[in-house]
Design a protein around this motif. Structure first.
Motif, PDB file in Angstrom:
ATOM      1  N   UNK A   1       0.824  -1.204   0.000  1.00  0.00           N
ATOM      2  CA  UNK A   1       0.000   0.000   0.000  1.00  0.00           C
ATOM      3  C   UNK A   1       0.863   1.261   0.000  1.00  0.00           C
ATOM      4  N   UNK A   2       2.066   1.157   0.610  1.00  0.00           N
ATOM      5  CA  UNK A   2       2.951   2.316   0.678  1.00  0.00           C
ATOM      6  C   UNK A   2       3.493   2.750  -0.678  1.00  0.00           C
TER       7      UNK A   2
ATOM      8  N   UNK B   1      -2.734  -3.602 -14.777  1.00  0.00           N
ATOM      9  CA  UNK B   1      -2.727  -4.937 -15.373  1.00  0.00           C
ATOM     10  C   UNK B   1      -3.615  -5.899 -14.589  1.00  0.00           C
ATOM     11  N   UNK B   2      -4.087  -5.465 -13.448  1.00  0.00           N
ATOM     12  CA  UNK B   2      -4.983  -6.313 -12.663  1.00  0.00           C
ATOM     13  C   UNK B   2      -4.297  -7.404 -11.881  1.00  0.00           C
ATOM     14  N   UNK B   3      -3.015  -7.213 -11.553  1.00  0.00           N
ATOM     15  CA  UNK B   3      -2.311  -8.260 -10.818  1.00  0.00           C
ATOM     16  C   UNK B   3      -2.137  -7.892  -9.348  1.00  0.00           C
ATOM     17  N   UNK B   4      -2.782  -6.781  -8.932  1.00  0.00           N
ATOM     18  CA  UNK B   4      -2.722  -6.411  -7.518  1.00  0.00           C
ATOM     19  C   UNK B   4      -4.077  -6.729  -6.894  1.00  0.00           C
ATOM     20  N   UNK B   5      -4.059  -7.422  -5.780  1.00  0.00           N
ATOM     21  CA  UNK B   5      -5.328  -7.687  -5.105  1.00  0.00           C
ATOM     22  C   UNK B   5      -5.339  -6.951  -3.772  1.00  0.00           C
ATOM     23  N   UNK B   6      -6.525  -6.610  -3.335  1.00  0.00           N
ATOM     24  CA  UNK B   6      -6.619  -5.889  -2.066  1.00  0.00           C
ATOM     25  C   UNK B   6      -7.500  -6.671  -1.112  1.00  0.00           C
TER      26      UNK B   6
ATOM     27  N   UNK C   1      -7.123  -5.825   6.370  1.00  0.00           N
ATOM     28  CA  UNK C   1      -6.419  -6.444   7.486  1.00  0.00           C
ATOM     29  C   UNK C   1      -7.437  -6.845   8.552  1.00  0.00           C
ATOM     30  N   UNK C   2      -7.334  -8.060   9.070  1.00  0.00           N
ATOM     31  CA  UNK C   2      -8.328  -8.580  10.013  1.00  0.00           C
ATOM     32  C   UNK C   2      -8.353  -7.788  11.310  1.00  0.00           C
ATOM     33  N   UNK C   3      -7.225  -7.222  11.693  1.00  0.00           N
ATOM     34  CA  UNK C   3      -7.143  -6.636  13.033  1.00  0.00           C
ATOM     35  C   UNK C   3      -7.497  -5.159  13.051  1.00  0.00           C
ATOM     36  N   UNK C   4      -6.916  -4.376  12.132  1.00  0.00           N
ATOM     37  CA  UNK C   4      -7.153  -2.938  12.250  1.00  0.00           C
ATOM     38  C   UNK C   4      -7.812  -2.348  11.006  1.00  0.00           C
ATOM     39  N   UNK C   5      -8.368  -3.234  10.148  1.00  0.00           N
ATOM     40  CA  UNK C   5      -9.155  -2.749   9.016  1.00  0.00           C
ATOM     41  C   UNK C   5      -8.372  -1.909   8.008  1.00  0.00           C
TER      42      UNK C   5
ATOM     43  N   UNK D   1      -1.530  -6.602  -2.236  1.00  0.00           N
ATOM     44  CA  UNK D   1      -0.454  -7.553  -2.519  1.00  0.00           C
ATOM     45  C   UNK D   1      -0.537  -8.034  -3.956  1.00  0.00           C
ATOM     46  N   UNK D   2       0.494  -8.747  -4.363  1.00  0.00           N
ATOM     47  CA  UNK D   2       0.496  -9.354  -5.693  1.00  0.00           C
ATOM     48  C   UNK D   2      -0.534 -10.479  -5.708  1.00  0.00           C
ATOM     49  N   UNK D   3      -1.210 -10.651  -6.842  1.00  0.00           N
ATOM     50  CA  UNK D   3      -2.197 -11.728  -6.947  1.00  0.00           C
ATOM     51  C   UNK D   3      -1.510 -13.081  -6.796  1.00  0.00           C
ATOM     52  N   UNK D   4      -2.126 -14.012  -6.057  1.00  0.00           N
ATOM     53  CA  UNK D   4      -1.476 -15.303  -5.811  1.00  0.00           C
ATOM     54  C   UNK D   4      -1.059 -16.041  -7.080  1.00  0.00           C
ATOM     55  N   UNK D   5      -1.872 -15.991  -8.142  1.00  0.00           N
ATOM     56  CA  UNK D   5      -1.501 -16.755  -9.346  1.00  0.00           C
ATOM     57  C   UNK D   5      -0.221 -16.200  -9.956  1.00  0.00           C
TER      58      UNK D   5
END
Lengths: 294, 364
Positions: free
Chosen positions: B84-85, B98-103, B106-110, B115-119
């Motif tokens: 995110x930075x 290119x659509x390779x970043x997924x958002x 965060x479970x704890x502080x929202x 990050x990079x897409x897993x595939x």
């Protein structure tokens, strides 16, 4: 300056242990053609057995008995595994020594435990120190250096002056010819394993008060000893000493440049660099039988 | 020719066995066994890759654990490292377009996690490993047996030290919280809702790898590999480009290790530095030997079984010792693999009771 000297002595100390391990590699390799991946286990076993014996015996006796036991153990390994499997390929030999290394470690884990142990200091204690040109040294360092020096000299005398040592050299340079002049090459191989194991055990005893003994110490030591052997060129015990000292010094001085967590990386990187650039060693020259396949 | 046609019945047998195991475990109410079985099948992929390198080409690698870890850690790092930075940087916006970043949140502080897409991470994990394998393999494969084993062991130890010593990679704890890898409705993930599905995904991948490797060893390349195994000098005299071929096989086995590492990291939702330890690499070696060296099906079956037992804790505190003993026992007693040796012994036994046949005939 004093700090550099301190690094220097710590490098020479670990380096002389690597040198003994490298000599152990050399002895077995030149007599049998097997590169023994379990070499570090001899060092660990020597330390462990001596520590156990030292609980009810005086330290010098404990060390002597431990070296004797590990020597017999080395002979036993040759008799049980390598004598029977002489016809096997190099691939199989490598695999067997790797398996042995794992099994010996696991045995040590179950006989002793995962605790880090050490022998008492041979003279003085952890607080005592000797001043040498401005650097403070533990008296044990003198013991390590002295032992390494004596081992190297005695080994050289053994190889050059005694009949047995000459027979062992004959076996490594030409087994068939050695057999023809009446040398029992099989027994020489057993003796080589015993000698190598005994030297490793001795190194394990003298280094134990400083660097401790742990069941997992073997593979790391083996690969650094191998790096030392490669640096000098396999098959040359004197060059192995130089190789060991160089690896030890680089490792000691690398702490001042890179984080100490990466200390081991330096030694392994030397190994890789040597294998890739000069696999015949710094002092050796490319011989007829190349270590390269193509 | 006939070996390639005979592979299909075997594949059908594998598939049938996988289905029978799943159905009977479900019927017995022991579905949780499937988790360890799935992991064991992924480890078997590493073993099949090493079998190609060791059994067919005759080269020992003690670096498979390191390749596995490089694959797994690359996937884990890329799919958990919050970028995110970097928003606003040219390369990041380009990746985003290119659509390779997924958002995700965060479970704890929202906070927003990009990050990079897993595939994509999966593909990059394999590519990175193959490149590293090429760099390491090019000089190492020019060395003889002993030296190659030491060089790959040294490489493995370096990777292990780096993983343990790098805070960015979680040091001794490794990386956790790795998201699942989902492609077209199928998800490689450790959630218990998709356990059965994941079991079949693992088998599908393993069988696909088996078919690929099978075809490879039945091809011209496979024959050249066996020639190298028997005699490198003879092989190169016959016109086989031995260094190139060995390097290619080394890279294939590294890629398979990385693939398994990446998939297993997504399945376990994390990875730790112990995956790169020398013990793990030796274990792969033991499994190849136990499967019969140049025997891909044997490697798949034996390593799935043994790793499953090991993961279930059958060997207790003797886990590593069991694999060490397997190594020694197989090489000392049955260097051609347990199945062939068993066959020899059975032949000898049978011929003892058959009149008119030389009793020693079967022992050759």
């Amino acid at each position: 300056m004093v700090q550099a000297l301190q690094y220097f002595f710590s490098g020479v100390t670990v380096g002389s242990v690597y040198a003994i391990v490298a000599i152990g590699f050399n002895i077995i390799y030149s007599a049998t053609g097997v590169l023994n991946f379990a070499q570090g286990e001899f060092v660990m076993l020597g330390g462990m057995v001596a520590i156990t014996l030292a609980s009810f015996l005086p330290v010098p006796v404990a060390v002597a008995v431990a070296v004797a036991i590990v020597t017999l153990f080395g002979c036993g390994l040759e008799l049980v595994f390598f004598r029977r499997l002489r016809s096997h390929s190099v691939l199989h030999m490598i695999i067997i020594t790797i398996g042995l290394s794992i099994v010996i470690q696991e045995l040590a884990l179950h006989v002793w435990d995962e605790k880090v142990r050490s022998l008492p200091y041979f003279t003085g204690n952890e607080a005592s120190s000797v001043k040498l040109v401005g650097a403070a040294l533990s008296p044990q360092v003198i013991w390590v250096l002295g032992t390494a020096g004596v081992v190297v000299v005695l080994l050289q005398l053994f190889y050059k002056r005694t009949l047995y040592g000459r027979a062992m050299r004959a076996c490594s340079s030409n087994p068939e010819a050695a057999m023809l002049v009446g040398i029992n090459t099989g027994n020489m191989r057993t003796a080589a394993f015993g000698l190598s194991a005994g030297l490793g055990a001795l190194a394990g005893c003298v280094i134990s008060p400083i660097s401790m003994t742990h069941y997992e110490m073997g593979p790391g030591l083996a690969i650094k000893g191998f790096a030392a052997g490669i640096l000098g060129g396999l098959g040359n015990p004197m060059a192995a000493v130089a190789g060991g000292l160089i690896v030890g010094l680089i490792e000691a001085f690398s702490v001042s440049v890179i984080p100490s967590a990466f200390k081991d990386v330096a030694a392994f990187a030397i190994l890789l660099a040597m294998l890739f650039l000069r696999p015949h060693g710094l002092f050796g020259r490319p011989s007829g039988v190349s270590v390269r396949e193509v | 020719m006939n070996t390639t046609t005979r592979i299909w019945p075997r594949l059908a047998a594998f598939a049938a066995a996988a289905i029978v195991i799943q159905l009977s475990l479900s019927a017995a109410g022991k579905v949780y066994y499937l988790t360890q079985l799935t992991m064991a099948v992924y480890y078997a992929i590493v073993v099949m890759g090493l079998s190609l390198l060791m059994g067919y080409a005759g080269q020992v690698s003690l670096g498979q654990g390191a390749f596995f870890a490089i694959g797994g850690y690359t996937s884990a790092f890329l799919t958990t490292h919050n970028m995110a930075g970097y928003r606003g940087a040219v390369w990041f916006d380009l990746l985003d377009k290119c659509g390779v970043i997924v958002s995700r949140k965060n479970l704890y502080d929202d906070t927003l996690v990009l990050t990079v897409a897993p595939w994509l991470a999966f593909i990059m994990a394999i590519l990175l490993t193959v490149v590293i394998a090429a760099v390491i393999g090019y000089p190492s494969l020019r060395l003889r047996g002993h030296y190659l084993a030491m060089a790959t062991l040294g490489f493995g130890l370096i990777i292990h030290c780096i993983l343990i010593g790098s805070p960015a990679l979680g040091a001794a704890d490794g990386i956790t919280g790795v998201p699942g890898l989902s492609v077209g409705g199928l998800a490689v993930s450790g959630k218990s809702a998709v356990r059965v599905q994941n079991y079949y995904i693992a088998w599908a991948v393993a069988i696909a790898v088996l078919v690929l490797l099978r075809n490879l060893v039945e091809s011209r390349m496979g024959r050249a590999l066996r020639a190298i195994h028997d005699s490198e000098a003879a092989a190169s005299a016959m016109g086989v480009n031995t260094p190139k071929l060995k390097l290619e096989v080394f890279m294939v086995s590294a890629a398979l290790a990385a693939m398994a590492g990446s998939l297993l990291t997504h399945y376990n939702e994390g990875i730790g530095p112990s995956e790169s330890s020398a013990f793990k690499s030796v274990r792969y070696l033991a499994l190849v030997a136990a499967g019969g060296m140049a025997n891909l099906e044997g490697a798949l079956v034996v390593s799935t079984l043994l790793v499953f037992l090991s993961l279930r804790g059958w060997f207790g505190t003797y886990d590593n010792a069991v694999f060490g003993i397997i190594l020694i026992a197989i090489v000392a007693l049955a260097p051609q693999g347990p199945f062939r040796q068993l066959g020899l012994w059975m032949n000898r036994y049978r011929s003892l009771y058959k009149p008119g046949k030389e009793a020693r005939g079967g022992a050759s």
